[in-house]
Write a protein that holds these residues in place. Structure first.
Motif: not given
Length: 150
Positions: A41-42, A34, A28, A30-31
């Protein structure tokens, strides 16, 4: 293996499988997570505690706040139908990438073989195609589906 209930900021609910809570947190941060529906990606972890009723009591649990409720069966069905539709489009079209607007015009004006295509086009290109009478449909495709169709 941990199976977590996740949700994007648009309310799409889905599962994520992780080696541990720490793996989830690191991915999470590191993005890397999704939404499979909208590619947002939030992502947040939703409460999901199993409820064991060992006493046999028939006590009802209080309703969860609206923002933490699971999707209704109807919403889950709609999500599944949308994913099937996107997969169908992916399986039955040729990816022409960034040449989409150019190739759509070539097909429309008989300069190229008629076939089903998909690709990327800017908003301006899409509007221009529609003004020319070329039927196009913007369709957001989740990143997970952009690779080879399986």
């Amino acid at each position: 293996m941990k199976v977590l209930n996740l949700q994007c900021r648009h309310g799409h609910a889905f599962e994520g499988w992780f080696g541990s809570d720490e793996d989830f947190r690191l991915q999470q941060e590191r993005g890397l997570l999704e939404c499979p529906l909208c590619a947002d990606t939030e992502i947040q972890k939703m409460p999901s505690a199993p409820r064991l009723n060992l006493s046999g009591a028939k006590e009802e649990a209080p309703a969860a706040p609206a923002e933490t409720r699971a999707l209704s069966p109807e919403a889950q069905t709609l999500q599944a139908m949308w994913l099937r539709a996107v997969r169908h489009v992916m399986e039955h079209t040729e990816d022409v990438g960034e040449r989409f607007a150019e190739e759509a015009r070539r097909i429309h004006y008989g300069e190229a073989e008629a076939r089903n295509i998909r690709g990327q086009a800017s908003r301006e290109d899409t509007e221009a195609l529609l003004e020319e009478g070329i039927e196009v449909l913007p369709l957001p495709v989740p990143a997970a589906l952009k690779g080879p169709v399986q």
